[in-house]
Design a protein around this motif. Structure first.
Motif, short mmCIF file in Angstrom:
data_model
loop_
_atom_site.label_atom_id
_atom_site.label_comp_id
_atom_site.label_asym_id
_atom_site.label_seq_id
_atom_site.Cartn_x
_atom_site.Cartn_y
_atom_site.Cartn_z
N UNK A 46 0.84 -1.21 0.00
CA UNK A 46 0.00 0.00 0.00
C UNK A 46 0.86 1.25 0.00
N UNK A 47 0.49 2.24 -0.82
CA UNK A 47 1.27 3.48 -0.84
C UNK A 47 1.16 4.22 0.49
N UNK A 48 2.31 4.67 1.00
CA UNK A 48 2.33 5.48 2.21
C UNK A 48 3.37 6.58 2.05
N UNK A 49 3.24 7.65 2.83
CA UNK A 49 4.24 8.72 2.84
C UNK A 49 5.37 8.31 3.77
N UNK A 79 6.39 7.95 8.34
CA UNK A 79 6.42 6.63 8.97
C UNK A 79 7.74 6.45 9.71
N UNK A 98 -6.01 7.33 -7.34
CA UNK A 98 -4.83 6.57 -6.93
C UNK A 98 -3.60 7.47 -6.81
N UNK A 110 -2.34 11.75 -4.16
CA UNK A 110 -1.37 12.18 -3.16
C UNK A 110 0.00 12.45 -3.73
#
Lengths: 156, 288
Positions: A53-56, A60, A126, A129
């Motif tokens: 899953x895409x995350x920043x 994180x 999608x 962001x």
């Protein structure tokens, strides 16, 4: 502290500081495709896939990916054998300065994994962001559609 | 460095363990779930974090007619969960999908979104239009109705030792609803959020809930506007009355993004549109 994390299919045992960003950990490994843009989760230049899953990655903590899987842009395709997304972005001129490109391609890749036939709205959501100051967004959307077409041609 | 002075991140495996750790290390220690707003404040001096991601609170479960949202459920999961697209007119899923961006929705948790409550938070507005209860655990456990939870900023309601563990609501699929967020783009902070849920019994509305957010400091139900609608058939004339009542009922903020006059007008129009959509009245104007 030490963590164990799979990056681009390879398991790493890494010494990190408790307060370190995932983004910095990745870049310290020499994986410079993932960029530091805003550091606040607004631009998406730091996007990686965490368990698909895409995350920043700027938001994180590295400590929290212990036991998880990461995909960076280096894990997608090779210069000799690029992923259709990479081919399409190059073909359609959807890359200008290139800073937003790795994050955008990973976000699009995550989309195609679960939705191989996305609508225009699916594509726009999608990559919502991943900000881009150069291209004006249109070519990136066309490149993703082109990539979908390439994948469908290849699977025939 | 995200947290330059961070020494320890505890990763408890149960709520009891987490509460015990906070009892020992708080109030200097802080909870962390998605971490998206935690990382934007209180960064320099933070030495201890207690990570909530290992507590198994990230599921949406249907149990005996109640839907339970674990506090660590991400907005991305909520946005596409079939239980939440169907109950309460789908407003919960709509609001989650309208929040932030794809990568942020994969990190933001419903618990963090509720407790952190920013002026522009979207999901709280949708939850206000339902019968949601917030379950809080700590030295004692308590359940707080969502309207009470937002009577003040939640940071004033919770002690440092308390943890929101889940949100419970009735799995009510008999309702219709509409959520509207007004902003320039989906990723932009909301200017106005509106959530309407209601039942229709032979064309008459029942149990109407109208919630607004982003317009004032706290999100809330517009009880006085609900009273105008309750028990009536929704017509264009009723909607006009609803819009006037809305304008009188709210005290919009004023800032560099919009004047209070503009927000007053915008909110009244959007409440009217949401009511129209929720009641199934044909729409003659484009939804923004």
């Amino acid at each position: 502290m030490k963590i164990t994390v799979t990056i681009n299919g390879k398991q790493h045992s890494i010494e990190i500081e408790a307060g370190e960003r995932l983004l910095d950990m990745i870049r310290k490994l020499g994986l410079w495709g993932t960029k530091f843009g805003c550091g606040e989760g607004d631009c998406g230049a730091c996007t990686v896939l965490l368990d698909g899953k895409p995350v920043n990655s700027c938001l994180v903590l590295a400590a929290r990916v212990d036991g998880h899987e990461i995909l960076t842009i280096e894990g997608l395709g090779t210069p000799d054998n690029p992923h259709p997304l990479q081919t399409a972005f190059a073909e359609l001129g959807a890359v200008q300065c290139g800073y937003s490109t790795p994050g955008t391609i990973l976000a699009a890749y995550a989309l195609l994994q679960t939705n191989p036939n996305p609508t225009d709205d699916d594509i726009k959501q999608a990559i919502d962001g991943n900000l881009c100051r150069c291209t004006g967004y249109v070519k990136r959307i066309e490149a993703i559609k082109r990539a979908v077409a390439i994948v469908q041609e290849e699977s025939k | 460095m995200l947290y330059p002075n961070l020494k320890t991140i505890y990763q408890p495996k149960s709520v009891a363990e987490a509460l015990d750790l906070m009892h020992k290390h708080g109030p200097a220690a802080k909870w962390i779930a998605g971490g998206t707003s935690r990382s934007l404040r209180a960064r320099q001096n933070l030495e201890v974090l207690i990570d909530l991601q290992g507590l198994n609170l990230a599921a949406v479960v249907n149990l005996e007619g109640h839907v339970t949202l674990g506090a660590c459920t991400t907005l991305a999961t909520i946005a596409r969960h079939q239980l939440l697209t169907k109950c309460w007119g789908g407003v919960i899923a709509e609001a989650a999908a309208a929040s932030a961006s794809t990568p942020l929705r994969n990190l933001i948790t419903v618990g963090g979104n509720l407790v952190g409550l920013a002026t522009w938070s979207d999901l709280p507005v949708a939850l206000l239009a339902t019968d949601a209860l917030v379950v809080i655990e700590g030295p004692t456990s308590r359940r707080v109705a969502i309207t009470d939870f937002f009577a003040n900023h939640p940071s004033k309601l919770l002690t440092y030792e308390e943890l929101v563990t889940r949100i419970e609501l009735t799995n009510d699929v008999t309702r219709q609803g509409k959520f509207i967020k007004s902003a320039r783009t989906n990723f932009d902070y909301a200017l106005v959020d509106v959530a309407v849920t209601l039942k229709l019994e032979a064309d008459k509305t029942k149990d109407v809930r109208i919630a607004i957010g982003a317009v004032e400091v706290l999100p809330r139900r517009l009880n006085e506007v609900e009273a105008v609608v309750e028990g009536s058939v929704v017509t264009d004339a009723l909607i006009a009355r609803v819009q006037e009542k809305t304008k009188a009922a709210i005290t919009p903020r004023s800032d560099f993004r919009a004047s209070s006059d503009y927000l007053r007008e915008l909110t009244s129009v959007l409440v009217g549109r949401a009511l129209k959509a929720a009641s199934g009245l044909a729409s003659d104007s484009k939804e923004e």
